[in-house]
Design an enzyme around this catalytic site. Structure first.
Site, PDB file in Angstrom:
ATOM      1  N   LYS A  13       1.528   4.474  -3.287  1.00 25.72           N
ATOM      2  CA  LYS A  13       1.178   5.580  -2.465  1.00 25.72           C
ATOM      3  C   LYS A  13       2.256   6.604  -3.535  1.00 25.72           C
ATOM      4  O   LYS A  13       2.333   7.723  -3.780  1.00 25.72           O
ATOM      5  CB  LYS A  13       1.208   6.217  -0.429  1.00 25.72           C
ATOM      6  CG  LYS A  13      -0.544   5.861  -0.861  1.00 25.72           C
ATOM      7  CD  LYS A  13      -0.449   5.621   0.334  1.00 25.72           C
ATOM      8  CE  LYS A  13      -1.986   4.232   1.151  1.00 25.72           C
ATOM      9  NZ  LYS A  13      -1.995   4.222   2.675  1.00 25.72           N
ATOM     10  N   ASP A  53       0.637  -1.064   0.079  1.00 26.80           N
ATOM     11  CA  ASP A  53      -0.298  -0.370   0.042  1.00 26.80           C
ATOM     12  C   ASP A  53       0.896   1.148   0.197  1.00 26.80           C
ATOM     13  O   ASP A  53       0.313   2.322  -1.046  1.00 26.80           O
ATOM     14  CB  ASP A  53      -0.936   0.063   0.848  1.00 26.80           C
ATOM     15  CG  ASP A  53      -1.959   1.204   1.067  1.00 26.80           C
ATOM     16  OD1 ASP A  53      -2.678   1.551   0.783  1.00 26.80           O
ATOM     17  OD2 ASP A  53      -1.803   1.861   2.118  1.00 26.80           O
TER      18      ASP A  53
HETATM   19  N1  HSE Z   1      -5.262   0.596   4.929  1.00 24.90           N
HETATM   20  C1  HSE Z   1      -4.712   2.357   4.079  1.00 24.90           C
HETATM   21  C2  HSE Z   1      -4.029   2.923   5.542  1.00 24.90           C
HETATM   22  C3  HSE Z   1      -5.637   3.143   3.856  1.00 24.90           C
HETATM   23  O1  HSE Z   1      -4.021   2.222   6.550  1.00 24.90           O
HETATM   24  O2  HSE Z   1      -3.411   3.922   5.647  1.00 24.90           O
HETATM   25  C4  HSE Z   1      -5.367   4.483   3.581  1.00 24.90           C
HETATM   26  O3  HSE Z   1      -4.936   4.081   2.199  1.00 24.90           O
END
Ligand code: HSE
Length: 331
Positions: free
Chosen positions: A221, A217
């Site tokens: 980003k 994740d």
């Molecule tokens: N799963 C992501 C986090 C959600 O924990 O940051 C927000 O992008």
């Protein structure tokens, strides 16, 4: 008063957050001359469509009790194609391998000349350039502040507030789930699995939490930052990624005794895109706790600018979506 008809495609935590925020801010939006009218909502199984404006309160209640948004049999993609409206709020679950339904939804929206605001990282991490081209070709507005850092402003910060500066480096914490887990493991000396379960209960984690804890994740980003802020044409393959699954309570304790915390740090600049756990001195601006995110942006004119804020959560993410909506239509 300007009326903007919009759809919410995907009604999980973020989609519901958007509906709640639109309800709560109705008067404030009217004060600035905006009537943001939701004419369709779709979840993965059902839809509700009302050209006069969907009753958001009723849909939120129904989703809670019956797990569906309505009784109409239309997919999000069909709504985007066939229902007249100006803007699509795309909040379906992210898929960073193919871009998933979100990618198709966005391309369809642009084909139909609709604007798009999204929190969905997958499509942007997979096909950033193609999406930008499609939106330009159709003259659609495309905003995605909510994809990076939840409520914490970072994309629009670099584009708007820091316009004219050259950004040389962005470093920070971009995953609320990992930061929550590491913080709670340090505080409670509790095992990783227990803290992950807590982060899931609080609605921070992705549908598949391995995206969070393996660093995927954060990598997505960083890809979005690399493309949007540095004008690169990066994809996930360009990121070196290490997650937090091997960090033990003992390692956190040892670090703490030496005056450090361990944080999952992402960094992007012209020459590298990297995510890995790092030692950060206690009290350092990047040593923020809980589900907070932080971004330290290095600029040529302004020096370092550091922002922090809630990086995950339904209402927090909806806040970033609302600010994108307002900035498209206010003028
Ligand atoms: N799963 C992501 C986090 C959600 O924990 O940051 C927000 O992008």
């Amino acid at each position: 008063m300007r009326t903007v008809r919009l759809s919410i495609i995907g009604f999980g935590a973020v989609g519901q957050g958007v509906a709640k925020v639109l309800l709560a801010k109705k008067d404030q939006l009217e004060d600035i001359g905006l009537d943001l009218r939701v004419v369709a909502i779709a979840d993965s199984r059902t839809a509700v469509i009302d050209t006069d404006g969907v009753d958001l309160g009723a849909v939120i209640s129904r989703k809670k009790t019956e797990k569906t948004v309505g009784s109409q049999d239309m997919t999000g993609l069909e709504i985007i194609e066939k229902i007249d409206h100006e803007l699509v709020v795309e909040t379906t679950p992210t898929n960073i391998v193919t871009g998933g339904a979100g990618l198709e939804n966005m391309f369809m929206a642009f084909r139909k000349g609709r604007d798009v605001v999204t929190s969905n990282k997958g499509p942007l991490a997979v096909k950033y350039k193609e999406l930008m081209e499609a939106s330009k070709l159709s003259g659609s507005k495309f905003r995605f502040e909510a994809t990076v850092g939840g409520a914490m402003p970072v994309l629009n910060l670099t584009k708007d507030s820091l316009a004219g500066n050259r950004i040389t480096d962005v470093e920070g914490i971009f995953n609320g789930t990992c930061n929550y887990i590491l913080t709670r493991m340090t505080e409670e000396h509790a095992p990783y699995e227990q803290m992950l379960a807590e982060a899931q209960e609080l609605g921070y984690a992705e549908t598949d939490p391995t995206y969070d804890v393996e660093g995927i994740d954060t990598a997505c980003k960083l890809v979005i930052l690399a493309n949007c802020v540095f004008g690169m044409n990066a994809t996930y393959e360009d990121v070196t990624v290490t997650g937090i699954t091997k960090i033990t309570p003992e390692a956190l304790l040892l670090a703490h005794n030496d005056g450090y915390v361990i944080k999952l740090i992402g960094e992007v600049n012209d020459s590298r895109i990297n995510v890995a756990p790092k030692l950060v001195p206690i009290g350092h601006p990047l040593a923020v706790a809980g589900s907070l995110n932080v971004a330290s942006v290095q600029t040529d004119l302004s020096g370092p600018i550091t922002v922090t804020g809630r990086g995950a959560g339904s209402i927090e993410t909806a806040s970033a979506i609302l600010s994108d909506l307002i900035s498209i239509y206010r003028n």
